[in-house]
Design a protein around this motif. Structure first.
Motif, PDB file in Angstrom:
ATOM      1  N   THR A 173       1.206  -0.887  -0.034  1.00  0.00           N
ATOM      2  CA  THR A 173       0.455  -0.167  -0.103  1.00  0.00           C
ATOM      3  C   THR A 173       0.975   1.855  -0.393  1.00  0.00           C
ATOM      4  N   GLU A 174       2.184   1.283   0.053  1.00  0.00           N
ATOM      5  CA  GLU A 174       3.231   2.270   0.175  1.00  0.00           C
ATOM      6  C   GLU A 174       3.720   2.182  -0.893  1.00  0.00           C
ATOM      7  N   THR A 175       4.264   3.467  -1.578  1.00  0.00           N
ATOM      8  CA  THR A 175       5.243   3.237  -2.406  1.00  0.00           C
ATOM      9  C   THR A 175       6.862   3.119  -2.006  1.00  0.00           C
ATOM     10  N   PRO A 176       7.415   2.184  -2.231  1.00  0.00           N
ATOM     11  CA  PRO A 176       8.398   1.532  -1.854  1.00  0.00           C
ATOM     12  C   PRO A 176       9.411   2.564  -1.861  1.00  0.00           C
ATOM     13  N   SER A 177      10.796   2.312  -1.519  1.00  0.00           N
ATOM     14  CA  SER A 177      11.585   3.538  -1.795  1.00  0.00           C
ATOM     15  C   SER A 177      12.197   3.200  -2.666  1.00  0.00           C
ATOM     16  N   PRO A 178      12.493   4.509  -2.659  1.00  0.00           N
ATOM     17  CA  PRO A 178      13.958   4.621  -3.896  1.00  0.00           C
ATOM     18  C   PRO A 178      15.346   3.185  -3.877  1.00  0.00           C
ATOM     19  N   THR A 179      15.459   2.980  -2.686  1.00  0.00           N
ATOM     20  CA  THR A 179      16.896   2.726  -2.786  1.00  0.00           C
ATOM     21  C   THR A 179      16.498   1.441  -1.525  1.00  0.00           C
ATOM     22  N   LEU A 180      17.139   0.938  -1.703  1.00  0.00           N
ATOM     23  CA  LEU A 180      17.108  -0.951  -0.902  1.00  0.00           C
ATOM     24  C   LEU A 180      19.388  -0.988  -0.069  1.00  0.00           C
ATOM     25  N   ARG A 181      18.964  -1.429   1.468  1.00  0.00           N
ATOM     26  CA  ARG A 181      19.879  -1.963   1.336  1.00  0.00           C
ATOM     27  C   ARG A 181      19.665  -3.715   1.358  1.00  0.00           C
ATOM     28  N   VAL A 182      21.340  -4.556   0.589  1.00  0.00           N
ATOM     29  CA  VAL A 182      21.167  -5.910   0.776  1.00  0.00           C
ATOM     30  C   VAL A 182      22.547  -6.255   0.796  1.00  0.00           C
ATOM     31  N   GLU A 183      21.835  -7.775   1.609  1.00  0.00           N
ATOM     32  CA  GLU A 183      23.210  -8.158   2.003  1.00  0.00           C
ATOM     33  C   GLU A 183      24.125  -8.838   0.758  1.00  0.00           C
ATOM     34  N   CYS A 184      25.369  -8.928   0.969  1.00  0.00           N
ATOM     35  CA  CYS A 184      26.009  -9.799   0.186  1.00  0.00           C
ATOM     36  C   CYS A 184      27.509 -10.235   0.151  1.00  0.00           C
ATOM     37  N   LEU A 185      28.305 -11.048  -0.037  1.00  0.00           N
ATOM     38  CA  LEU A 185      29.382 -11.645  -0.611  1.00  0.00           C
ATOM     39  C   LEU A 185      30.526 -10.422  -0.885  1.00  0.00           C
ATOM     40  N   THR A 237      11.099  -0.882 -10.124  1.00  0.00           N
ATOM     41  CA  THR A 237       9.655  -0.810 -10.755  1.00  0.00           C
ATOM     42  C   THR A 237       8.953  -0.250 -11.936  1.00  0.00           C
ATOM     43  N   PRO A 238       7.808  -1.177 -12.089  1.00  0.00           N
ATOM     44  CA  PRO A 238       7.404  -1.210 -12.899  1.00  0.00           C
ATOM     45  C   PRO A 238       6.230  -0.297 -12.768  1.00  0.00           C
ATOM     46  N   VAL A 239       5.753   0.658 -13.765  1.00  0.00           N
ATOM     47  CA  VAL A 239       5.917   2.156 -13.882  1.00  0.00           C
ATOM     48  C   VAL A 239       4.298   2.406 -14.897  1.00  0.00           C
ATOM     49  N   ALA A 240       3.047   1.893 -14.330  1.00  0.00           N
ATOM     50  CA  ALA A 240       2.173   2.496 -15.769  1.00  0.00           C
ATOM     51  C   ALA A 240       2.047   4.289 -16.259  1.00  0.00           C
ATOM     52  N   PHE A 241       1.947   4.017 -16.625  1.00  0.00           N
ATOM     53  CA  PHE A 241       0.636   5.404 -16.858  1.00  0.00           C
ATOM     54  C   PHE A 241      -0.321   4.847 -18.286  1.00  0.00           C
ATOM     55  N   SER A 264       0.679  -0.965  -5.844  1.00  0.00           N
ATOM     56  CA  SER A 264      -0.256  -2.275  -5.684  1.00  0.00           C
ATOM     57  C   SER A 264       1.086  -3.408  -5.758  1.00  0.00           C
ATOM     58  N   ASP A 265       0.347  -4.878  -5.267  1.00  0.00           N
ATOM     59  CA  ASP A 265       1.726  -5.761  -5.352  1.00  0.00           C
ATOM     60  C   ASP A 265       2.821  -5.836  -6.999  1.00  0.00           C
ATOM     61  N   ALA A 266       1.977  -5.674  -7.516  1.00  0.00           N
ATOM     62  CA  ALA A 266       2.428  -5.720  -9.361  1.00  0.00           C
ATOM     63  C   ALA A 266       3.312  -4.409  -9.858  1.00  0.00           C
ATOM     64  N   GLY A 267       3.098  -3.532  -9.252  1.00  0.00           N
ATOM     65  CA  GLY A 267       3.977  -1.939  -9.862  1.00  0.00           C
ATOM     66  C   GLY A 267       3.350  -0.718  -9.015  1.00  0.00           C
ATOM     67  N   ILE A 268       3.378   0.052  -9.547  1.00  0.00           N
ATOM     68  CA  ILE A 268       2.534   1.326  -9.207  1.00  0.00           C
ATOM     69  C   ILE A 268       2.026   2.179 -11.283  1.00  0.00           C
ATOM     70  N   GLU A 269       1.077   2.008 -10.343  1.00  0.00           N
ATOM     71  CA  GLU A 269      -0.144   2.454 -11.704  1.00  0.00           C
ATOM     72  C   GLU A 269      -0.333   4.460 -11.616  1.00  0.00           C
ATOM     73  N   LEU A 270       0.432   5.046 -12.138  1.00  0.00           N
ATOM     74  CA  LEU A 270      -0.100   6.738 -12.190  1.00  0.00           C
ATOM     75  C   LEU A 270      -1.323   7.188 -13.376  1.00  0.00           C
ATOM     76  N   ARG A 271      -2.171   7.471 -12.662  1.00  0.00           N
ATOM     77  CA  ARG A 271      -3.623   7.496 -13.314  1.00  0.00           C
ATOM     78  C   ARG A 271      -3.162   9.313 -13.467  1.00  0.00           C
TER      79      ARG A 271
END
Length: 275
Positions: free
Chosen positions: A2-14, A32-36, A81-88
């Motif tokens: 329900t919230e817009t995802p953060s533009p960046t994300l910290r992930v683990e790696c080797l 993220t998929p963004v639909a117009f 949504s779980d599928a992405g973001i729609e800009l209406r």
């Protein structure tokens, strides 16, 4: 979701450093998929960084020729949504009706950067003629490009995001937008400038990428007389810039650069041929 995802994300790696491999982490950009969607019809889907989304919607509609002002885009609704973001948005001022007619004649899907065109012929867009008298000093242009990294908040975190910026050589003001896609970043910049009533004819578009034809087309649609970038242009981009009267500066590295079209706007450039 329900919230817009953060533009960046910290992930683990080797991480392997100095011949030693150990657990580590890195901040990376989100994609993220963004639909117009205009008037209930999906126009295009872009893979983009989920930031400055209202700027993105308005700038995309502007550079794709769907609107001429932010008022014609109406209110932009952001649906996550779980599928992405729609800009209406519902286009105003007769633009929705024109858009419906345009959709009816569309032949099929198109590639990234040239969205919603009707045919192969439409890929070569009729661009406005850029004939204003703006000129900038070479050293000032270099200094403006050197300022750009400081304006790249997300790239400072990830080292993996493009930026498009607008520099006003009179006021010195610099406004920047970022995205994993260079054309997305330029659309966001166009939207931000349109919403703030900033005239592109008063300055220079700066890019952290190569200059492909869709960037020239979008910058021309914005009304920018000069585009400058850190990497080389494509041949089609050079031809389009030459045709519409745009000054194309590229391969900006340190204090060096190359001018491919309409060099008269750049003052103090070297006039002799350099191999």
């Amino acid at each position: 979701m329900t919230e817009t995802p953060s533009p960046t994300l910290r992930v683990e790696c080797l991480a392997r450093r100095h011949d030693v491999t150990a657990r580590s982490s890195r901040v990376i950009p989100e994609e993220t998929p963004v639909a117009f969607t205009f008037g209930g019809s999906t126009h295009a889907v872009m893979m983009a960084t989920p930031a400055d989304l209202e700027d993105f919607a308005i700038g995309f509609a502007l550079t794709e020729g769907l609107i001429d002002s932010p008022e014609q885009a109406g209110d932009v609704e952001i649906v996550v949504s779980d599928a992405g973001i729609e800009l209406r948005a519902w286009l105003k001022g007769g633009r929705q009706e024109a858009y419906v007619e345009r959709r009816r004649s569309m032949a099929g899907p198109t590639g990234c950067g040239l969205c919603g065109i009707e045919s192969l012929e439409a890929a070569t867009r009729v661009l406005p003629t850029l004939d204003n008298a703006l000129s900038v000093r070479a050293d000032a242009l270099i200094e403006a490009m050197e300022r750009l990294p400081a304006a790249q908040k997300y790239n400072q975190e990830t080292r993996a995001i493009h930026a498009a910026a607008f520099w006003n050589p009179v006021s010195g003001a610099l406004i920047a937008r970022e995205d994993v896609g260079r054309h997305n970043a330029l659309d966001k910049l166009a939207g931000a400038m349109t919403r703030q009533a900033i005239a592109a004819k008063q300055g220079v578009v700066l890019m952290t990428s190569r200059v492909s034809v869709e960037l020239v087309q979008k910058a021309a649609r914005m009304g920018a007389p000069i585009i400058a970038a850190v990497s080389a242009p494509t041949a089609l981009a050079v031809r389009n810039a030459q045709h519409c009267g745009m000054t194309l500066v590229a391969v900006m590295r340190g204090r060096d650069f190359e001018i491919f079209t309409h060099p008269g706007r750049i003052l103090e450039q070297v006039s002799a041929h350099v191999a």
